[in-house]
Design a protein around this motif. Structure first.
Motif, PDB file in Angstrom:
ATOM      1  N   THR A  76       4.289 -64.708  -6.732  1.00 46.38           N
ATOM      2  CA  THR A  76       5.154 -63.559  -7.005  1.00 46.38           C
ATOM      3  C   THR A  76       6.199 -63.887  -8.070  1.00 46.38           C
ATOM      4  O   THR A  76       6.712 -62.980  -8.722  1.00 46.38           O
ATOM      5  N   GLU A  99      13.152 -61.251  -5.788  1.00 51.36           N
ATOM      6  CA  GLU A  99      12.925 -61.938  -7.070  1.00 51.36           C
ATOM      7  C   GLU A  99      13.202 -60.985  -8.234  1.00 51.36           C
ATOM      8  O   GLU A  99      13.855 -61.352  -9.210  1.00 51.36           O
ATOM      9  N   ALA A 135      11.919 -57.040   0.308  1.00 51.52           N
ATOM     10  CA  ALA A 135      10.952 -58.118   0.514  1.00 51.52           C
ATOM     11  C   ALA A 135      11.315 -59.281  -0.397  1.00 51.52           C
ATOM     12  O   ALA A 135      12.233 -59.165  -1.231  1.00 51.52           O
ATOM     13  N   GLY A 136      10.576 -60.387  -0.247  1.00 51.55           N
ATOM     14  CA  GLY A 136      10.842 -61.550  -1.087  1.00 51.55           C
ATOM     15  C   GLY A 136      10.646 -61.221  -2.557  1.00 51.55           C
ATOM     16  O   GLY A 136      11.508 -61.481  -3.405  1.00 51.55           O
ATOM     17  N   ALA A 137       9.502 -60.611  -2.873  1.00 46.77           N
ATOM     18  CA  ALA A 137       9.201 -60.311  -4.269  1.00 46.77           C
ATOM     19  C   ALA A 137      10.217 -59.319  -4.845  1.00 46.77           C
ATOM     20  O   ALA A 137      10.593 -59.406  -6.011  1.00 46.77           O
ATOM     21  N   ASP A 147      13.757 -69.752  -5.159  1.00 43.40           N
ATOM     22  CA  ASP A 147      12.970 -68.958  -4.215  1.00 43.40           C
ATOM     23  C   ASP A 147      13.174 -69.595  -2.844  1.00 43.40           C
ATOM     24  O   ASP A 147      12.707 -70.705  -2.593  1.00 43.40           O
ATOM     25  N   HIS A 189       5.538 -69.830  -6.139  1.00 41.75           N
ATOM     26  CA  HIS A 189       4.780 -68.774  -5.473  1.00 41.75           C
ATOM     27  C   HIS A 189       4.325 -67.771  -6.541  1.00 41.75           C
ATOM     28  O   HIS A 189       5.052 -67.520  -7.503  1.00 41.75           O
ATOM     29  N   SER A 227       3.118 -70.858   4.332  1.00 46.17           N
ATOM     30  CA  SER A 227       3.899 -70.044   3.409  1.00 46.17           C
ATOM     31  C   SER A 227       4.391 -68.747   4.052  1.00 46.17           C
ATOM     32  O   SER A 227       5.103 -67.992   3.414  1.00 46.17           O
ATOM     33  N   THR A 243      10.790 -72.821  -6.521  1.00 45.44           N
ATOM     34  CA  THR A 243      10.632 -72.642  -5.078  1.00 45.44           C
ATOM     35  C   THR A 243      10.952 -73.969  -4.409  1.00 45.44           C
ATOM     36  O   THR A 243      10.333 -74.978  -4.736  1.00 45.44           O
ATOM     37  N   HIS A 290      12.237 -61.601   6.832  1.00 46.42           N
ATOM     38  CA  HIS A 290      10.971 -61.401   7.540  1.00 46.42           C
ATOM     39  C   HIS A 290      10.076 -62.647   7.399  1.00 46.42           C
ATOM     40  O   HIS A 290       8.889 -62.558   7.097  1.00 46.42           O
ATOM     41  N   LYS A 291      10.649 -63.789   7.558  1.00 45.14           N
ATOM     42  CA  LYS A 291       9.915 -65.037   7.734  1.00 45.14           C
ATOM     43  C   LYS A 291      10.815 -65.895   8.600  1.00 45.14           C
ATOM     44  O   LYS A 291      10.483 -66.223   9.716  1.00 45.14           O
ATOM     45  N   HIS A 338      16.813 -65.966  -3.206  1.00 48.34           N
ATOM     46  CA  HIS A 338      16.450 -64.924  -2.239  1.00 48.34           C
ATOM     47  C   HIS A 338      16.008 -65.569  -0.937  1.00 48.34           C
ATOM     48  O   HIS A 338      15.516 -66.700  -0.921  1.00 48.34           O
ATOM     49  N   HIS A 348       6.306 -62.174   9.069  1.00 52.92           N
ATOM     50  CA  HIS A 348       5.834 -61.838   7.730  1.00 52.92           C
ATOM     51  C   HIS A 348       4.442 -61.238   7.858  1.00 52.92           C
ATOM     52  O   HIS A 348       3.715 -61.533   8.781  1.00 52.92           O
ATOM     53  N   ALA A 351      12.190 -68.529   0.150  1.00 56.10           N
ATOM     54  CA  ALA A 351      11.321 -68.040   1.225  1.00 56.10           C
ATOM     55  C   ALA A 351      10.972 -69.153   2.206  1.00 56.10           C
ATOM     56  O   ALA A 351      10.591 -68.889   3.344  1.00 56.10           O
ATOM     57  N   ASN A 352      11.104 -70.402   1.752  1.00 57.65           N
ATOM     58  CA  ASN A 352      10.792 -71.531   2.633  1.00 57.65           C
ATOM     59  C   ASN A 352      12.036 -72.086   3.330  1.00 57.65           C
ATOM     60  O   ASN A 352      12.090 -73.249   3.700  1.00 57.65           O
ATOM     61  N   ASN A 408      13.873 -64.713   2.822  1.00 59.17           N
ATOM     62  CA  ASN A 408      12.965 -63.764   3.468  1.00 59.17           C
ATOM     63  C   ASN A 408      13.413 -63.629   4.916  1.00 59.17           C
ATOM     64  O   ASN A 408      13.075 -64.483   5.737  1.00 59.17           O
TER      65      ASN A 408
HETATM   66  C1  LIG Z   1       6.321 -65.128   1.021  1.00 61.73           C
HETATM   67  C2  LIG Z   1       6.856 -65.710  -0.206  1.00 61.73           C
HETATM   68  C3  LIG Z   1       7.316 -64.897  -1.248  1.00 61.73           C
HETATM   69  C4  LIG Z   1       7.163 -63.392  -1.283  1.00 61.73           C
HETATM   70  O1  LIG Z   1       7.774 -62.736  -0.234  1.00 61.73           O
HETATM   71  P1  LIG Z   1       7.269 -61.268   0.196  1.00 61.73           P
HETATM   72  O2  LIG Z   1       8.259 -60.813   1.189  1.00 61.73           O
HETATM   73  O3  LIG Z   1       5.889 -61.445   0.737  1.00 61.73           O
HETATM   74  O4  LIG Z   1       7.288 -60.426  -1.054  1.00 61.73           O
HETATM   75  C5  LIG Z   1       7.866 -65.515  -2.345  1.00 61.73           C
HETATM   76  N1  LIG Z   1       7.942 -66.856  -2.423  1.00 61.73           N
HETATM   77  C6  LIG Z   1       7.492 -67.668  -1.446  1.00 61.73           C
HETATM   78  C7  LIG Z   1       7.614 -69.152  -1.586  1.00 61.73           C
HETATM   79  C8  LIG Z   1       6.929 -67.128  -0.303  1.00 61.73           C
HETATM   80  O5  LIG Z   1       6.449 -67.939   0.642  1.00 61.73           O
END
Ligand SMILES: *Cc1c(COP(=O)(O)O)cnc(C)c1O
Length: 485
Positions: A178, A148, A143-145, A249, A176, A83, A220, A275-276, A271, A282, A251-252, A273
């Motif tokens: 968040t 969101e 950030a991701g959250a 979401d 996730h 994650s 997600t 930073h992933k 959104h 991350h 982030a993935n 990330n």
């Molecule tokens: C990491 C992650 C987030 C949150 O991102 P942050 O930058 O840590 O706030 C949200 N959703 C998923 C699926 C994530 O893996």
């Protein structure tokens, strides 16, 4: 002092504090004897300084080098933290972000003196839209959250604009953590839905509960089980039919760059990330960036200021009356954007290959370890795979024991006890940047641990034993952190 606490203190005391290393009169540098008289008034002005230790340069260098060696990072070894996409981020991207023109840029400079920085942001926006298949984007969220939250505010503004008062958001159990937090922060009531036995969400389940009081769904994809939500088109249809919006979401994204056109999947707000996926690690404690992409009909609600072109120049405009307003001081975390742009430019069409390799590596691990670890969803996964400790429980060995033992084998543990829908989860995300040899070594380490779980479980219960710090009492460590030893 209990046992746990004592052992932390003992381990850390092997590297003393700088205050304990210092000796009165020692100095980090020497200057020629001054050839002017002392001026007493200076001493008076200096007053009583802070209690810094007297240390030499070598004292300082060794101290901090030792502390840095206590750390584990992607530069030290494989970091399969599910994650989080803890992949290796090429140093060239750091170098670009460190260019003097960027680090010296001041956010209060007028646009005509910031054309370069604005161009970087505009170009990054274009690339992110191309990668996701969406229509407009803001780079502001940190950030991701935070993305969101921005997305939820946009969703709220959209419904309000259309005169509809909606109070609920559907959130699948594989979302996730968040996601529900961000929805709740925005005043929405979250409505949980359960995924099917195959680990993904059924469209009928969503259609059943979707109504005109529901603002939309937060989904997600790939989900937190590392599975692609295959019914996303039908799910989006069910939500849109009742006037709702689909929040994705993203982030993935590391699993689907250049492969899935998110806009075409029926997602309205997404959104990312940076930073992933895009060359900032991350969880590094540093700045992050969670851009939010939207489809055309939502563009007017994006935060301000937005980058526009005016008479052939880049400019920042606040002239978007429907905007949700500012959600970050200035324009977001600029250096993370520079790294992302540098990464995208240097990867080019290989971004797709990066995702393919990330998926291949995760599936390789899934196949190699499924004989020794219980695999709750035995089907092709995306960029991460989820196991459990079910097979080890008969020897009273838990996920935590195995994760701690991995430290002894030189690996950062995977994500554990997440996602919550899987009891005793072990979530492994190898990323595309690990070679087959590294992954094979990791697999062998896990197999050896599974063997130990069967034949010498006590070893695992005491793990880690090779590190400087032994097993901590996690509750005690969280409630009463012992920072000085
Ligand atoms: C990491 C992650 C987030 C949150 O991102 P942050 O930058 O840590 O706030 C949200 N959703 C998923 C699926 C994530 O893996």
């Amino acid at each position: 002092m209990n046992e746990g606490k004592k052992s932390i203190a003992e381990s850390i005391s092997r590297e003393p504090l700088l205050w304990d290393r210092g000796r009165v009169g020692r100095s980090g540098f020497s200057l020629p004897k001054r050839d002017v008289e002392d001026t007493p008034i200076n001493e008076a002005l200096l007053g009583q300084g802070p209690d810094f230790p007297d240390v030499s340069e070598v004292d300082v260098v060794r101290h901090f080098t030792k502390l840095s060696q206590l750390n584990f990072g992607v530069d030290t070894g494989m970091y399969p933290l599910g994650s989080c996409t803890m992949k290796y981020n090429p140093k060239i991207n750091e170098k670009q972000a460190k260019l003097e023109g960027f680090t010296g840029a001041h956010p209060l400079l007028p646009c005509e003196l910031s054309q370069g920085a604005l161009e970087v942001m505009a170009e990054l926006e274009e690339f992110l839209l191309e990668i996701t298949g969406m229509d407009a984007v803001t780079l502001q969220p940190a950030a991701g959250a935070h993305g969101e939250l921005t997305g939820m505010l946009i969703m709220h503004a959209y419904h309000k604009f259309h005169g509809s008062h909606r109070t609920k958001i559907i959130i699948p159990d594989t979302a996730h953590g968040t996601n529900p937090a961000s929805a709740a922060l925005c005043g929405f009531k979250t409505v949980p839905v359960t995924s099917g036995p195959d680990g993904i969400l059924g469209a009928d389940t969503v259609a059943e509960i979707m109504d005109e009081e529901t603002a939309g769904i937060m989904i997600t994809n790939p989900n937190t089980l590392g599975l692609f939500e295959e019914h996303i088109l039908k799910i989006a249809e069910a939500v849109h039919e009742k006037g709702g919006l689909v929040y994705g979401d993203g982030a993935n994204m590391n699993a689907i760059m250049g492969i899935a056109d998110v806009g075409a999947l029926g997602i309205d707000i997404l959104h990312l990330n940076l930073h992933k996926t895009f060359s900032t690690p991350h969880g590094g404690g540093g700045p992050g960036s969670g851009p939010v992409c939207v489809m055309k009909n939502l563009a007017s609600f994006l935060p301000v200021p937005r980058i526009i072109t005016h008479n052939g120049e880049f400019a920042l405009s606040e002239d978007f009356p429907l905007s949700i307003g500012r959600i970050h001081g200035f324009y977001g975390n600029f250096s993370v954007m520079v790294k992302a742009l540098s990464y995208i430019l240097s990867m080019g069409s290989d971004l797709k290959k990066a995702s393919q390799l990330a998926v291949l590596n995760a599936n390789y691990i899934k196949e190699k370890l499924k004989d020794v670890l219980h695999l709750p969803f035995d089907r092709p996964c995306m960029h991460e795979c989820v196991f459990t400790d079910r097979l080890q429980q008969k020897n009273k060995i838990s996920t935590l024991d195995m994760a701690k033992r991995l430290i002894d084998y030189g690996y950062h543990p995977p994500t554990i006890y997440f996602p919550l829908v899987v009891s005793g989860a072990i979530m492994i995300e190898p990323t595309e940047t690990e070679s087959k040899e590294e992954i094979d070594n990791f697999v062998e380490a896990f197999k050896a641990i599974a063997e130990e779980a069967a034949h010498s479980p006590d070893l695992l219960r005491q793990a880690p034993t090779a590190g400087r710090i032994s097993r901590l009492d996690e509750t005690e460590a969280a409630r009463h952190p012992c920072l000085t030893g």
